[in-house]
Design a protein around this motif. Structure first.
Motif, PDB file in Angstrom:
ATOM      1  N   SER A 160      -5.297  -0.059 -14.214  1.00  0.00           N
ATOM      2  CA  SER A 160      -5.518  -0.726 -13.585  1.00  0.00           C
ATOM      3  C   SER A 160      -4.033  -1.460 -12.780  1.00  0.00           C
ATOM      4  O   SER A 160      -4.394  -2.649 -12.407  1.00  0.00           O
ATOM      5  CB  SER A 160      -6.561  -1.472 -13.738  1.00  0.00           C
TER       6      SER A 160
ATOM      7  N   GLU B 293     -13.305  -5.873 -10.769  1.00  0.00           N
ATOM      8  CA  GLU B 293     -13.499  -5.892 -12.019  1.00  0.00           C
ATOM      9  C   GLU B 293     -13.368  -4.862 -13.022  1.00  0.00           C
ATOM     10  O   GLU B 293     -13.332  -5.486 -14.228  1.00  0.00           O
ATOM     11  CB  GLU B 293     -14.873  -5.393 -11.657  1.00  0.00           C
TER      12      GLU B 293
ATOM     13  N   GLU C  17      -2.508  -1.006  -5.970  1.00  0.00           N
ATOM     14  CA  GLU C  17      -3.378  -1.548  -4.782  1.00  0.00           C
ATOM     15  C   GLU C  17      -5.348  -1.502  -5.121  1.00  0.00           C
ATOM     16  O   GLU C  17      -5.042  -1.123  -5.804  1.00  0.00           O
ATOM     17  CB  GLU C  17      -3.392   0.060  -3.542  1.00  0.00           C
ATOM     18  N   ILE C  18      -5.555  -2.304  -4.901  1.00  0.00           N
ATOM     19  CA  ILE C  18      -7.001  -3.384  -4.814  1.00  0.00           C
ATOM     20  C   ILE C  18      -7.735  -2.325  -3.660  1.00  0.00           C
ATOM     21  O   ILE C  18      -7.396  -2.783  -2.593  1.00  0.00           O
ATOM     22  CB  ILE C  18      -7.274  -4.266  -4.828  1.00  0.00           C
ATOM     23  N   PHE C  19      -8.459  -1.764  -3.956  1.00  0.00           N
ATOM     24  CA  PHE C  19      -9.567  -0.534  -3.318  1.00  0.00           C
ATOM     25  C   PHE C  19     -10.371  -1.295  -2.901  1.00  0.00           C
ATOM     26  O   PHE C  19     -11.752  -0.565  -1.651  1.00  0.00           O
ATOM     27  CB  PHE C  19      -9.179   1.080  -2.877  1.00  0.00           C
ATOM     28  N   SER C  20     -11.685  -1.672  -3.464  1.00  0.00           N
ATOM     29  CA  SER C  20     -12.333  -1.610  -3.942  1.00  0.00           C
ATOM     30  C   SER C  20     -12.525  -3.031  -4.357  1.00  0.00           C
ATOM     31  O   SER C  20     -12.318  -3.273  -5.477  1.00  0.00           O
ATOM     32  CB  SER C  20     -13.712  -0.851  -3.655  1.00  0.00           C
ATOM     33  N   HIS C  21     -14.176  -3.725  -4.752  1.00  0.00           N
ATOM     34  CA  HIS C  21     -14.329  -4.825  -5.749  1.00  0.00           C
ATOM     35  C   HIS C  21     -14.179  -4.637  -6.923  1.00  0.00           C
ATOM     36  O   HIS C  21     -13.929  -4.545  -8.173  1.00  0.00           O
ATOM     37  CB  HIS C  21     -15.169  -5.457  -5.341  1.00  0.00           C
ATOM     38  N   GLN C  22     -15.170  -3.497  -7.251  1.00  0.00           N
ATOM     39  CA  GLN C  22     -15.176  -2.651  -8.143  1.00  0.00           C
ATOM     40  C   GLN C  22     -14.037  -2.013  -9.633  1.00  0.00           C
ATOM     41  O   GLN C  22     -13.983  -1.826 -10.790  1.00  0.00           O
ATOM     42  CB  GLN C  22     -15.668  -1.116  -8.361  1.00  0.00           C
ATOM     43  N   ASP C  23     -12.998  -2.325  -8.709  1.00  0.00           N
ATOM     44  CA  ASP C  23     -11.377  -1.662  -9.061  1.00  0.00           C
ATOM     45  C   ASP C  23     -10.656  -3.195  -9.289  1.00  0.00           C
ATOM     46  O   ASP C  23     -10.168  -3.459 -10.731  1.00  0.00           O
ATOM     47  CB  ASP C  23     -10.584  -1.817  -7.680  1.00  0.00           C
TER      48      ASP C  23
ATOM     49  N   THR D  39     -16.096 -12.174  -7.795  1.00  0.00           N
ATOM     50  CA  THR D  39     -16.027 -11.396  -8.938  1.00  0.00           C
ATOM     51  C   THR D  39     -16.003 -12.319  -9.993  1.00  0.00           C
ATOM     52  O   THR D  39     -15.598 -13.414 -10.519  1.00  0.00           O
ATOM     53  CB  THR D  39     -14.329 -11.225  -9.343  1.00  0.00           C
TER      54      THR D  39
ATOM     55  N   TYR E  52     -10.974 -13.835  -4.038  1.00  0.00           N
ATOM     56  CA  TYR E  52     -12.092 -13.028  -5.399  1.00  0.00           C
ATOM     57  C   TYR E  52     -12.356 -13.982  -6.466  1.00  0.00           C
ATOM     58  O   TYR E  52     -13.503 -13.838  -6.994  1.00  0.00           O
ATOM     59  CB  TYR E  52     -10.828 -11.947  -6.873  1.00  0.00           C
TER      60      TYR E  52
ATOM     61  N   SER F 153       1.062  -1.410   0.349  1.00  0.00           N
ATOM     62  CA  SER F 153      -0.039  -0.086   0.081  1.00  0.00           C
ATOM     63  C   SER F 153       0.914   1.214  -0.218  1.00  0.00           C
ATOM     64  O   SER F 153       2.261   1.054  -0.054  1.00  0.00           O
ATOM     65  CB  SER F 153      -1.160  -0.426   1.093  1.00  0.00           C
TER      66      SER F 153
END
Length: 449
Positions: free
Chosen positions: A401, A412, A404-410, A379, A375, A327
């Motif tokens: 993209s 996706e 770091e992945i902040f949310s499930h949408q990231d 996902t 995921y 992070s």
């Protein structure tokens, strides 16, 4: 093809079965010219008659027919250019012996090749895992596929599942409940939908499970649910199917092209860059933190098989290394590690993974096993990214993209880009991604930390 060129040149060069009488003054010039023309003639002739292309056809007589045409044309061509190009006397005795030997050994190698191929196919046919394509439902095409033994073997069709419980005579495997059970417990690589009577919700459920298991989905032309999403025409052993996911890399020639580039590029980097960079990086890491130079982490690779992803160590040793991604301002990252991560130097040892065949230079970035486990459950189409080799860089990374992945949408959005890459792969797209990666490194990427 290699065997034919060896045979053609072996008897001519080593056996000294020259087609002409020579003296010391003319020998060198005539021999070299004849040697070149003989090989060029065979190359041009085989391009026209295509004897090697017909090797993929199960009917061996078609191949021997093309070989016979090629061989006769080679004899005629040799006679023509010996009489018109060379001012030498033809040694017909040597010529007859040469072509008899070449013809015999070309034919013999074919017989041995076809016998070996038949033996291998028979052995593979005894293993149920070899027949890993299944049909869902029955129609006239399904009956044709199952009744044609050669086509069934070539496509690896195990049998069919049907909605009703009535057992059919054509390789019946069970009902739909049995299909779901087999999807979990046996190896299935492809599903072909043949039955228009299947319920749409059941169809979607099968597709969802299949995509999670990285199973290819095909439909017969005219299947009623093709309008539920995009589909692509695919021809398998001259039989047309509609495919749910376009895969340019399913073509063997394109696979060879991509792998050849990977091997050549990674070998170049290892010899001219890593050979001197590894000792320098190792010295700095040892001076700064006195820890191991390389960090090996289990990542999800092709077909979700795990492999050890190699990186320069950029973090202090910690128990969460396989659970938490880096992070911003991560306290685990060392000072020199921050520099390596910013410039992507820490990723360079992955060219060793590429050379070993575990990764590709370009492809979906490999995720930690813990990420895959999490995921893949939440996902949609997450596991589809594993039908190709993971890459050092990828379309998702150069299109914003990365990191770091902040949310499930990231996640996706990343999966959407990975699947777009799989469906639109080309050699020039890989080159474009490599240049965009270098450009992002030079300008600086805010998500690289």
């Amino acid at each position: 093809m290699i065997g034919d060129y060896i045979i053609i040149n072996l008897f001519f060069f080593v056996g000294k079965l020259y087609f002409f009488e020579f003296n010391d003054r003319d020998y060198a010039q005539d021999f070299k010219a004849h040697f070149i023309l003989l090989n060029i003639s065979w190359l041009v002739i085989t391009i026209i008659t295509k004897p090697y292309k017909s090797l993929t056809i199960n009917e061996s007589s078609l191949h021997f027919n093309a070989l016979t045409k090629s061989f006769i044309l080679l004899i005629i061509t040799s006679l023509v250019y010996l009489n018109l190009i060379f001012s030498v006397e033809i040694d017909y005795r040597n010529m007859i012996v040469y072509f008899l030997l070449v013809g015999f050994f070309m034919t013999l190698t074919r017989f041995l090749l076809f016998l070996f191929r038949k033996k291998i196919r028979f052995k593979l046919g005894q293993k149920s895992l070899y027949f890993n394509t299944v049909l869902v439902g029955e129609n006239s095409l399904a009956t044709s596929l199952l009744s044609n033994q050669n086509l069934r073997r070539l496509m690896g069709i195990r049998g069919s599942y049907t909605q009703d419980t009535t057992e059919t005579k054509n390789k019946y495997l069970g009902g739909i409940d049995q299909l779901f059970d087999d999807l979990e417990n046996t190896k299935i690589s492809s599903i072909i939908f043949c039955d228009d009577n299947i319920d749409v919700e059941l169809y979607k459920k099968i597709v969802d499970v299949a995509e999670h298991k990285m199973i290819r989905i095909y439909m017969v032309p005219g299947f009623k649910y093709v309008n539920l999403g995009p589909y692509y025409l695919d021809v398998i052993h001259e039989v047309p199917f509609l495919k749910l996911l376009r895969e340019p890399l399913s073509n063997p020639k394109k696979q060879i092209l991509k792998r050849s580039f990977d091997v050549g590029f990674s070998l170049f980097v290892m010899i001219f860059l890593l050979s001197w960079l590894i000792p320098v990086i190792a010295l700095i890491i040892k001076l700064e933190s006195n820890t191991s130079v390389f960090f090996l982490q289990k990542r999800s690779g092709l077909n979700n098989e795990t492999f050890n992803c190699i990186k320069f160590r950029s973090m202090a040793v910690n128990k969460n290394a396989d659970l938490e991604t880096a992070s911003k301002n991560d306290p685990r990252v060392t000072k020199f590690g921050a520099f390596m991560r910013k410039t992507s130097i820490d990723e360079l040892p992955q060219f060793i993974n590429v050379f070993l065949g575990e990764m590709s230079i370009v492809g979906p970035r490999p995720h930690m096993v813990s990420q895959t486990e999490m995921y893949s459950k939440i996902t949609k189409k997450y596991m589809t990214r594993h039908i190709v080799k993971p890459g050092i860089t990828g379309w998702a990374q150069v299109m914003g993209s990365r990191g770091e992945i902040f949310s499930h949408q990231d996640m996706e959005r990343r999966i959407e880009k990975d699947i777009w890459y799989i469906q639109n792969w080309s050699f020039f797209l890989d080159i474009k991604i490599i240049f965009l990666t270098l450009y992002n490194i030079l300008k600086g990427d805010e998500q690289a930390y």
